[in-house]
Design a protein around this motif. Structure first.
Motif, PDB file in Angstrom:
ATOM      1  N   ILE A 174       0.755  -1.299  -0.500  1.00 34.01           N
ATOM      2  CA  ILE A 174       0.157  -0.202  -0.122  1.00 34.01           C
ATOM      3  C   ILE A 174       0.800   1.573   0.275  1.00 34.01           C
ATOM      4  CG2 ILE A 174      -1.614   1.178   0.873  1.00 34.01           C
ATOM      5  CD1 ILE A 174      -2.366  -1.268   2.399  1.00 34.01           C
TER       6      ILE A 174
ATOM      7  N   PHE B 155      -1.872   0.548  -4.873  1.00 30.41           N
ATOM      8  CA  PHE B 155      -2.251  -0.781  -4.433  1.00 30.41           C
ATOM      9  C   PHE B 155      -0.879  -0.819  -5.436  1.00 30.41           C
ATOM     10  CE2 PHE B 155      -5.658   0.623  -3.085  1.00 30.41           C
ATOM     11  CZ  PHE B 155      -5.575   1.418  -1.463  1.00 30.41           C
TER      12      PHE B 155
ATOM     13  N   TYR C 267      -6.930   5.638   4.567  1.00 29.11           N
ATOM     14  CA  TYR C 267      -7.020   4.655   4.981  1.00 29.11           C
ATOM     15  C   TYR C 267      -8.381   4.165   5.986  1.00 29.11           C
ATOM     16  CZ  TYR C 267      -2.035   2.785   4.739  1.00 29.11           C
ATOM     17  OH  TYR C 267      -1.426   2.483   4.189  1.00 29.11           O
TER      18      TYR C 267
END
Ligand SMILES: *Cc1c(COP(=O)(O)O)cnc(C)c1O
Length: 393
Positions: free
Chosen positions: A62, A207, A251
């Protein structure tokens, strides 16, 4: 006519896409220590969800970056300057992938495809068959080319390699979560995506997942990298941390958005996106407009519509935005004056599509194009009644 404030707009561009109220609220939570048990447990949940969505056993790195950062990471971690790379662009994002590889010194060859079509697996196979010495180290593929609304047959392209050892590098930024992608089963080596498209989170996270073969290649790869060093990202992630300060608010939202996606179920999300795409395609054609992408390669997440003669597309998009609150995208690069696009991915469903198509029909009529909106609405409701394409919730 009254102007609709932007906060009430229906965002139908192919990214960023709408974010659920729950995820938006989560993004407003206080900051936390990113080297704390709280962050670790959030990271673990996100990591587990991402593996399910990528359909891989590999760690998904990430990165706090947009999708282009993830694309860059997918190249610099597995290649060295001078490596031969076969790039297969079918639009602007495929061209960007090639540009990144060139910027880091790869020897990039382009496999051409006619505009509006997907990469032909036979053509790829033939090119690889000519590479008896195995000089081609990697193939660059855009899963879903957002600029032309073309989706490639990723599985067939991966299989077209046969026994050729080239790694398959995939930009699935505008597909993952909305269209099937089986990273391990299809033997994809590097897959990159981002938070703001089908994953229904705000922009800010990229990602990248790598196969065992790609992790091996990363040990020998010599392209320069620092912020995007995936070995470092993986080492930290396995300890429940990130090397650098993560985009915490994104997040928070992502955690909620991934829960939403997995509660719906991946297969149901694919079905919903197929249904929305089918509805939009048929409605647009019924209305009297032309689709840009070849019928065999049409995208599940975005539709490209040819500009109808005599209609000022800038004016059309402006009227839609200001007076109907429907935001559509124009064309990019070489397609700027040829097409406009409607996104239908992520946190979006039947209600938004019905409103978007009805508004498009009305706005077209106001500009002198006699769109058959009633017929289009009928077709749309037929498609939707075959299977409810309800919003994610
Ligand atoms: C949106 C998108 C990207 C990433 O763009 P960013 O603006 O860097 O997030 C990459 N590839 C495709 C196919 C996309 O649709």
């Amino acid at each position: 006519m009254k102007k609709i404030p932007w906060q009430e707009h229906v965002l139908m561009i192919p990214g960023p896409t709408p974010v659920s109220p729950e995820a938006l609220a989560a993004a407003g939570q206080p900051m936390m220590n990113h080297r704390s048990p709280e962050f670790k447990s959030m990271l673990e949940e996100i990591q587990k969800a991402l593996k399910e969505i990528f359909q891989t056993k590999s760690e998904v790195a990430i990165l706090s970056a947009s999708g282009t950062g993830a694309m860059e990471a997918s190249i610099v971690n597995v290649l060295s300057p001078g490596d031969k790379v076969l790039s297969c662009p079918v639009g602007v994002f495929g061209e960007r992938y090639a540009k990144i590889a060139k910027a880091y010194g790869a020897d990039v060859e382009i496999l051409e495809t006619p505009a509006g079509e997907g990469v032909d697996p036979e053509k790829l196979k033939n090119r690889l068959n000519q590479d008896g010495k195995g000089e081609i180290k990697a193939i660059l593929i855009t899963h879903n080319e957002t600029s032309t609304a073309v989706e490639n047959d990723l599985k067939a392209l991966s299989e077209a390699r046969g026994s050729h050892q080239a790694m398959m590098l995939v930009d699935s930024v505008s597909a993952l979560g909305a269209s099937e992608l089986k990273m391990d089963a299809w033997k994809l080596d590097v897959v990159a995506t981002a938070s703001q498209k089908a994953l229904m989170a705000p922009p800010g996270l990229g990602f990248v997942a790598m196969s065992e073969r790609a992790w091996e290649a990363s040990k020998k790869a010599k392209m320069p990298r620092f912020y995007f060093d995936l070995n470092q990202a993986r080492d930290f992630q396995l300890k429940g941390q990130t090397p650098f300060t993560p985009a915490l608010s994104v997040y928070y939202a992502l955690q909620i958005s991934l829960r939403l996606l997995l509660e719906e179920g991946l297969q149901d999300s694919f079905k919903r996106h197929k249904m929305m795409a089918k509805g939009v395609h048929r409605a647009i054609e019924t209305m009297g407009l032309k689709l840009f992408a070849h019928p065999k390669h049409r995208s599940n997440t975005v539709t490209a519509i040819e500009n109808p003669a005599g209609v000022d597309i800038k004016k059309l998009r402006e009227n839609l935005r200001l007076h109907y609150g429907v935001v559509l995208a124009g064309g990019q690069g070489a397609f700027t004056d040829k097409i406009f696009r409607m996104g239908h991915m992520g946190y979006i469903g039947e209600k938004e599509i019905l409103y978007g198509i009805a508004s498009l029909g009305k706005a077209l009529r106001e500009l002198g194009f006699s769109a058959r909106t009633d017929d289009a609405m009928k077709v749309l409701s037929e498609v939707f009644s075959e299977q409810a394409a309800s919003p994610v919730a």
